[in-house]
Design a protein around this motif. Sequence first.
Motif, PDB file in Angstrom:
ATOM      1  N   LEU A  18      -7.245  -1.399  -0.475  1.00  0.00           N
ATOM      2  CA  LEU A  18      -6.367  -2.423  -1.044  1.00  0.00           C
ATOM      3  C   LEU A  18      -6.223  -3.652  -0.156  1.00  0.00           C
ATOM      4  O   LEU A  18      -5.850  -4.728  -0.638  1.00  0.00           O
ATOM      5  CB  LEU A  18      -4.980  -1.823  -1.294  1.00  0.00           C
ATOM      6  CG  LEU A  18      -4.852  -0.891  -2.505  1.00  0.00           C
ATOM      7  CD1 LEU A  18      -3.545  -0.115  -2.432  1.00  0.00           C
ATOM      8  CD2 LEU A  18      -4.913  -1.686  -3.800  1.00  0.00           C
ATOM      9  N   ASP A  63     -12.531  -1.204  -6.430  1.00  0.00           N
ATOM     10  CA  ASP A  63     -11.079  -1.094  -6.506  1.00  0.00           C
ATOM     11  C   ASP A  63     -10.673   0.371  -6.357  1.00  0.00           C
ATOM     12  O   ASP A  63     -11.499   1.277  -6.424  1.00  0.00           O
ATOM     13  CB  ASP A  63     -10.570  -1.677  -7.829  1.00  0.00           C
ATOM     14  CG  ASP A  63     -10.956  -0.829  -9.010  1.00  0.00           C
ATOM     15  OD1 ASP A  63     -10.158   0.018  -9.415  1.00  0.00           O
ATOM     16  OD2 ASP A  63     -12.089  -0.997  -9.506  1.00  0.00           O
ATOM     17  N   VAL A  64      -9.381   0.573  -6.162  1.00  0.00           N
ATOM     18  CA  VAL A  64      -8.869   1.893  -5.798  1.00  0.00           C
ATOM     19  C   VAL A  64      -9.180   2.961  -6.844  1.00  0.00           C
ATOM     20  O   VAL A  64      -9.686   4.042  -6.529  1.00  0.00           O
ATOM     21  CB  VAL A  64      -7.343   1.812  -5.563  1.00  0.00           C
ATOM     22  CG1 VAL A  64      -6.747   3.194  -5.436  1.00  0.00           C
ATOM     23  CG2 VAL A  64      -7.055   1.005  -4.315  1.00  0.00           C
ATOM     24  N   THR A  86       0.822  -1.217   0.000  1.00  0.00           N
ATOM     25  CA  THR A  86       0.000   0.000   0.000  1.00  0.00           C
ATOM     26  C   THR A  86       0.854   1.264   0.000  1.00  0.00           C
ATOM     27  O   THR A  86       0.383   2.334  -0.394  1.00  0.00           O
ATOM     28  CB  THR A  86      -0.945   0.044   1.216  1.00  0.00           C
ATOM     29  OG1 THR A  86      -0.176   0.123   2.426  1.00  0.00           O
ATOM     30  CG2 THR A  86      -1.836  -1.196   1.274  1.00  0.00           C
ATOM     31  N   ASN A  91      -1.615   7.388  -8.343  1.00  0.00           N
ATOM     32  CA  ASN A  91      -2.898   7.811  -7.775  1.00  0.00           C
ATOM     33  C   ASN A  91      -2.902   9.294  -7.417  1.00  0.00           C
ATOM     34  O   ASN A  91      -3.923   9.965  -7.536  1.00  0.00           O
ATOM     35  CB  ASN A  91      -3.237   6.974  -6.545  1.00  0.00           C
ATOM     36  CG  ASN A  91      -3.511   5.530  -6.896  1.00  0.00           C
ATOM     37  OD1 ASN A  91      -2.608   4.790  -7.272  1.00  0.00           O
ATOM     38  ND2 ASN A  91      -4.763   5.110  -6.807  1.00  0.00           N
ATOM     39  N   GLY A 119     -14.481   0.746   0.070  1.00  0.00           N
ATOM     40  CA  GLY A 119     -13.273   0.018  -0.297  1.00  0.00           C
ATOM     41  C   GLY A 119     -13.423  -1.486  -0.236  1.00  0.00           C
ATOM     42  O   GLY A 119     -12.619  -2.224  -0.806  1.00  0.00           O
ATOM     43  N   CYS A 159      -7.659   4.881   0.039  1.00  0.00           N
ATOM     44  CA  CYS A 159      -7.425   3.903  -1.029  1.00  0.00           C
ATOM     45  C   CYS A 159      -6.557   2.757  -0.535  1.00  0.00           C
ATOM     46  O   CYS A 159      -6.752   1.599  -0.915  1.00  0.00           O
ATOM     47  CB  CYS A 159      -6.769   4.581  -2.225  1.00  0.00           C
ATOM     48  SG  CYS A 159      -7.852   5.709  -3.110  1.00  0.00           S
ATOM     49  N   GLU A 160      -5.565   3.077   0.318  1.00  0.00           N
ATOM     50  CA  GLU A 160      -4.727   2.032   0.906  1.00  0.00           C
ATOM     51  C   GLU A 160      -5.578   1.057   1.713  1.00  0.00           C
ATOM     52  O   GLU A 160      -5.362  -0.157   1.669  1.00  0.00           O
ATOM     53  CB  GLU A 160      -3.663   2.662   1.809  1.00  0.00           C
ATOM     54  CG  GLU A 160      -2.547   3.348   1.049  1.00  0.00           C
ATOM     55  CD  GLU A 160      -1.458   3.850   1.974  1.00  0.00           C
ATOM     56  OE1 GLU A 160      -1.729   4.014   3.180  1.00  0.00           O
ATOM     57  OE2 GLU A 160      -0.342   4.080   1.496  1.00  0.00           O
TER      58      GLU A 160
END
Length: 430
Positions: free
Chosen positions: A372, A334-335, A148, A158, A330, A368-369
């Motif tokens: 993941l 997906d991110v 991540t 990103n 999340g 976003c991390e």
Amino acid sequence: MIAAVAIGFIGMLGMMLAGLPIAVSMAAVGILGGIAAYGMPFMNSIAPVVWGVHNDNLLTSIPLFVLMGELLLRSGIADRMFGAMAAWLGRLPGGLLHTNIGCSALFAATSGSSVATAATVGTVALPSLHNRGYSMSMSLGSIAAGGTLGILIPPSVNMIVYGSLTDTSIGQLFIAGIIPGLLLTGIFMLWIAAHAILTGDNRREESIPLAQRLALLKELIAPGVVFFVVMGSLYTGIATTTESAALGLMTALFFTWRSGKLSWPLLVNCFVQTARTSGMILLVMSAAFILNLAIGLTGVAEAMTEWVTSFGLSATQMLLILVVFYLILGMFMDVMSMMVATIPITFPIVHALGVDPVWFGIFIVLMCELGLITPPVGMNLFVVHGIRPDKGSIRDAIVGALPYVAILLTFTMLLIIFPEIVTWLPEKLK
């Protein structure tokens, strides 16, 4: 208006869960919403928007950064980098698990992609960890979480996407990610050491003579030089973001040549993988800008901002709501799709509440991390599970990643309380 937004968002999420491509889902909602508001003339405005996206010089940096990471991966530099990090970090409580985090942080500084970071470190590390008898859940969790860091430590694809969508300085975003990225790396390693000591599994690798460890430092030169070329050229004003990506790529190409691995088959493989990854990203961004066009013309962002601010929420309260929102989202998206689908709505709201755009960019990256490594759609979980040597259950990856989910949530709260962690360095360098 608010009901229409909810219906559109739920419809888009439903299409994604049904298996339709992300770009198709977003473009469909944007086109249908635009036609519903303005009729068929709305279609005439799409072509200039799509052309403008692909004609943006800034977005040229995306394939350049992706190709840079591919070269470092396939030239064997990443393998040698892992060996050097293992020599220095293997004596810490937790042994080679620290190497997973340290190597992920270093590779993240050249890759720009979390999935690429997790896949690279996992491919190199997992066979060795398995043969040495390390806990598979801890191994998988540390690699998934270490991956991540790829979207937090600059350069980050990103961050480029976020900056393009919000018109925020990419340079400021890159420099803002350095301190949080280093802090998060340290906290991940502290957790590994604490877990090893508390559980009694205080595994350490054999000590390597200092002279040998010093000799191995040369294997860290390539990623270090690439990072300083990219960031140094950017912050000394020598190059723009795209030009710094090109300089970094040429540096990576030089080290690939120096390693003796530069060949036409290697270049073809790197070009094909870069085209696939970049094509996916740019197609999603094209769809996102079509959706943004519909949102802008129909006044959705302004309506949502007025609706949310009418509740009298403070910036902190709004951010806490967004933490829960992104944590849930999340688990199913997906991110990239999560970013481009939500930023056009959430950014105007937090901007109206006085949240710094650069700080919010790091906040979005942290969310976003989380996505993941949260099941059922945590991409890094599937990546590390797919390359594990013993072919066990994905449950090990999920269990191993859960403590890092808690760490990321706690770290996000820390940034909300002390935003200077993010904003101090960009303001100093401005």
